[in-house]
Each structure stands twice: as C-alpha cells, then as structure tokens.
Motif scaffolding. Structure first.
Motif, PDB file in Angstrom:
ATOM      1  N   SER A 145       6.480  -2.522  -2.195  1.00  0.00           N
ATOM      2  CA  SER A 145       6.153  -3.618  -3.093  1.00  0.00           C
ATOM      3  C   SER A 145       5.100  -4.534  -2.472  1.00  0.00           C
ATOM      4  CB  SER A 145       7.412  -4.417  -3.427  1.00  0.00           C
ATOM      5  OG  SER A 145       7.094  -5.512  -4.248  1.00  0.00           O
ATOM      6  N   ARG A 146       5.274  -4.829  -1.187  1.00  0.00           N
ATOM      7  CA  ARG A 146       4.331  -5.682  -0.476  1.00  0.00           C
ATOM      8  C   ARG A 146       2.948  -5.023  -0.447  1.00  0.00           C
ATOM      9  NH1 ARG A 146       6.851  -5.910   4.232  1.00  0.00           N
ATOM     10  NH2 ARG A 146       8.527  -7.056   3.280  1.00  0.00           N
ATOM     11  N   GLY A 147       2.920  -3.729  -0.221  1.00  0.00           N
ATOM     12  CA  GLY A 147       1.649  -2.999  -0.217  1.00  0.00           C
ATOM     13  C   GLY A 147       0.980  -3.013  -1.573  1.00  0.00           C
ATOM     14  N   GLU A 160       1.337  -5.337  -3.866  1.00  0.00           N
ATOM     15  CA  GLU A 160       0.853  -6.701  -4.102  1.00  0.00           C
ATOM     16  C   GLU A 160      -0.450  -6.950  -3.350  1.00  0.00           C
ATOM     17  OE1 GLU A 160       3.985  -9.445  -3.191  1.00  0.00           O
ATOM     18  OE2 GLU A 160       5.335  -8.492  -4.625  1.00  0.00           O
ATOM     19  N   GLN A 161      -0.535  -6.470  -2.117  1.00  0.00           N
ATOM     20  CA  GLN A 161      -1.766  -6.635  -1.345  1.00  0.00           C
ATOM     21  C   GLN A 161      -2.922  -5.901  -2.018  1.00  0.00           C
ATOM     22  OE1 GLN A 161      -0.632  -5.219   2.520  1.00  0.00           O
ATOM     23  NE2 GLN A 161       0.149  -7.210   3.173  1.00  0.00           N
ATOM     24  N   GLN A 162      -2.647  -4.714  -2.512  1.00  0.00           N
ATOM     25  CA  GLN A 162      -3.678  -3.939  -3.197  1.00  0.00           C
ATOM     26  C   GLN A 162      -4.129  -4.663  -4.463  1.00  0.00           C
ATOM     27  OE1 GLN A 162      -2.519   0.028  -4.248  1.00  0.00           O
ATOM     28  NE2 GLN A 162      -4.499   0.544  -5.101  1.00  0.00           N
ATOM     29  N   LEU A 163      -3.196  -5.225  -5.203  1.00  0.00           N
ATOM     30  CA  LEU A 163      -3.522  -5.945  -6.423  1.00  0.00           C
ATOM     31  C   LEU A 163      -4.382  -7.168  -6.113  1.00  0.00           C
ATOM     32  CD1 LEU A 163      -3.001  -5.729  -9.438  1.00  0.00           C
ATOM     33  CD2 LEU A 163      -0.944  -7.080  -9.114  1.00  0.00           C
ATOM     34  N   GLU A 208      -2.308 -12.978 -12.912  1.00  0.00           N
ATOM     35  CA  GLU A 208      -1.053 -13.323 -13.579  1.00  0.00           C
ATOM     36  C   GLU A 208       0.003 -12.255 -13.339  1.00  0.00           C
ATOM     37  OE1 GLU A 208      -2.092 -13.909 -17.646  1.00  0.00           O
ATOM     38  OE2 GLU A 208      -2.897 -15.914 -17.297  1.00  0.00           O
ATOM     39  N   GLN A 209      -0.414 -11.011 -13.376  1.00  0.00           N
ATOM     40  CA  GLN A 209       0.507  -9.893 -13.128  1.00  0.00           C
ATOM     41  C   GLN A 209       1.052  -9.987 -11.705  1.00  0.00           C
ATOM     42  OE1 GLN A 209      -1.296  -6.086 -13.778  1.00  0.00           O
ATOM     43  NE2 GLN A 209       0.475  -4.956 -13.067  1.00  0.00           N
ATOM     44  N   ALA A 210       0.201 -10.266 -10.758  1.00  0.00           N
ATOM     45  CA  ALA A 210       0.622 -10.396  -9.356  1.00  0.00           C
ATOM     46  C   ALA A 210       1.547 -11.595  -9.203  1.00  0.00           C
ATOM     47  CB  ALA A 210      -0.589 -10.539  -8.447  1.00  0.00           C
ATOM     48  N   GLY A 211       1.240 -12.682  -9.884  1.00  0.00           N
ATOM     49  CA  GLY A 211       2.069 -13.879  -9.810  1.00  0.00           C
ATOM     50  C   GLY A 211       3.451 -13.630 -10.377  1.00  0.00           C
TER      51      GLY A 211
END
Length: 63
Positions: free
Chosen positions: A7-9, A11-14, A46-49
């Motif tokens: 999940s963290r990966g 989010e970083q990619q996003l 917004e998706q990342a947030g």
C-alpha cells in the motif's frame, strides 16, 4: 512483502505520478492541455488523499 508495504509503495507511486503530471502541466503551452493535466493531477491527489484518510476500522469491520 506485507499489505502495508504494498500500500505504501502504491501511494508513493501515485504521488510520483501526480508530480510528473503537475510538471507537465507547467510546461504545457496550450491552455486547454494545461487545464486537462491540472484536473488529472487534482483527481489523482484526491484519490491518494482518500487512501491516507482511511483508518484500520474502515479496512477491517471486525475491529
């Protein structure tokens, strides 16, 4: 790799994608293209947030 690591990966990619799109928007000379890229970056942001705002209770109804 745990689910949290994955999940963290993601989010970083996003976030990286958002930065790249924002930079492309800054370089765009066509106002319509700039607007389109800015909107795309906003939607991704917004998706990342939304992912960051979820609590463990949202993910596991047994909690």
């Amino acid at each position: 790799m745990s689910a949290a690591d994955k999940s963290r990966g993601n989010e970083q990619q996003l976030r990286r994608q958002v930065r790249e799109i924002e930079q492309a928007a800054e370089r765009a000379t066509d106002p319509q293209e700039r607007q389109r890229l800015q909107e795309k970056a906003r939607r991704l942001r917004e998706q990342a947030g939304g992912r960051e705002e979820r609590s463990p209770r949202d993910l596991d109804p047994m909690m």
